[in-house]
Design a protein around this motif. Structure first.
Motif, PDB file in Angstrom:
ATOM      1  N   SER A   2       2.262 -11.486  -0.702  1.00  0.00           N
ATOM      2  CA  SER A   2       1.119 -11.492   0.226  1.00  0.00           C
ATOM      3  C   SER A   2      -0.215 -11.306  -0.511  1.00  0.00           C
ATOM      4  CB  SER A   2       1.296 -10.405   1.284  1.00  0.00           C
ATOM      5  OG  SER A   2       1.406  -9.127   0.681  1.00  0.00           O
ATOM      6  N   ASN A  50      -1.233  -8.837  -2.148  1.00  0.00           N
ATOM      7  CA  ASN A  50      -1.777  -7.489  -1.942  1.00  0.00           C
ATOM      8  C   ASN A  50      -1.701  -6.744  -3.273  1.00  0.00           C
ATOM      9  OD1 ASN A  50      -2.475  -4.899  -1.152  1.00  0.00           O
ATOM     10  ND2 ASN A  50      -1.284  -4.974   0.746  1.00  0.00           N
ATOM     11  N   GLY A 100       7.981 -16.012   1.632  1.00  0.00           N
ATOM     12  CA  GLY A 100       6.617 -15.636   1.285  1.00  0.00           C
ATOM     13  C   GLY A 100       6.145 -16.244  -0.024  1.00  0.00           C
TER      14      GLY A 100
END
Length: 331
Positions: free
Chosen positions: A215, A217, A285
């Motif tokens: 993601s 992050n 993902g």
């Protein structure tokens, strides 16, 4: 396992056993079962134990040839000897002519099925391999323990517990004992109890880290890395697990694209059945390009450490930054 259970039930034992495989908890349980079934507690005259790779095979064979003293049999326990990684010819010869009153129990972490020692035990006794247990078996075992304590657990909470513990039965045993003590006054074990008391494995942190990477992050991925460093985890061990996780995800992604799922996917990739959905979700993902770039970054970090260009802590940190960035980063 069935072989040992039947031998104990019938009171008819083989002259040699080899207990091997990944599942250390079961090996220990069945080792103790055999020893207790064949010996009298405290009988040091007829029971001997050897451990480690420096065992003198001549001394071991001499002991095995010694007749029991006022007992039905002489029992010898041999653990992590290394005799099954590299053959021991004198021991092989003895196993082919073993005394009727002697029983040798070998418990080994590493074996090579091509060795003469392995073949001698298989011919003259029994080889029992303790592999990683399937999800259904683990659940039955856990439920049995919980039921004996008069407690209940939902299917969802059981899944959460297994996700945190993994399939290692020794780890499950320790964490289950903690959980039962923590919920001593209550009948139902809840998800919050598991989240509060059950210690997650290193692999769980790596799973969270790859989630953060997928993601982009970066902040969370680095926080997890610093957490692991504070727990004294070696940076290169962390890097190895990150790369391993990325390779699993690449394999999962490819198999899913070919229509493979469920238990078949778990068997081919070598992950627990209860974790398949999580792996599939995490694989989604990542694009194929992201996985390839991340694996290249991991290889670059490993090379930078080996050549002395970067120290291990910084190299792994830069790898995580690279993998979680939205743009490519060169090591």
């Amino acid at each position: 396992m069935k072989t040992i259970d039947e031998d104990i039930k019938n009171g008819s034992f083989k002259h040699c056993y080899l207990l091997c495989g990944e599942e250390a908890y079961l090996k220990k349980q069945y080792r103790d079962k055999l020893v207790h079934a064949m010996t009298v507690r405290g009988d040091t005259m007829n029971f001997s134990s050897y451990e480690g790779k420096d065992i003198n095979s001549s001394e071991l064979i001499d002991m095995a040839k010694t007749l029991p003293f006022f007992a039905e049999r002489r029992v010898i326990l041999v653990q992590d000897s290394g005799f099954f990684k590299k053959s021991c010819d004198p021991l092989c010869d003895y196993l082919n002519e073993i005394n009727e009153s002697t029983c040798l129990i070998f418990v080994e972490t590493e074996i090579d099925k091509r060795t003469k020692t392995y073949k001698a035990v298989k011919k003259n006794g029994a080889v029992i391999e303790f592999g990683v247990q399937k999800e259904a078996v683990l659940i039955r075992w856990i439920l049995s323990r919980i039921s004996k304590e008069g407690k209940k657990i939902t299917k969802e909470t059981m899944q959460l517990f297994l996700e945190r513990t993994g399939t290692d039965m020794s780890h499950i045993d320790r964490e289950l004992e903690k959980l039962l003590c923590y919920t001593l006054e209550r009948e139902v074990i809840e998800a919050l109890d598991v989240e509060t008391i059950v210690t997650g494995r290193l692999e769980n942190k790596i799973f969270e880290m790859t989630d953060a990477i997928s993601s982009h992050n970066r902040k969370k991925a680095l926080e997890l890395y610093y957490d692991l460093l504070s727990l004294k985890e070696p940076p290169m061990r962390i890097l190895y697990l990150i790369i391993r996780q990325l390779r699993i995800l690449a394999e999962v992604k490819e198999l899913v694209s070919k229509g493979c799922a469920g238990s078949d996917l778990a068997a081919k990739v070598g992950v627990p059945e209860f974790a398949v959905r999580k792996y599939i979700k995490q694989a989604k993902g990542f694009s194929n390009e992201m996985l390839l770039n991340a694996l290249k970054a991991g290889a670059g970090a490993e090379e930078a450490v080996k050549t002395g260009r970067l120290n291990d802590k910084i190299a792994v940190e830069l790898c995580i930054v690279s993998c979680s960035s939205k743009t490519d980063f060169k090591m």
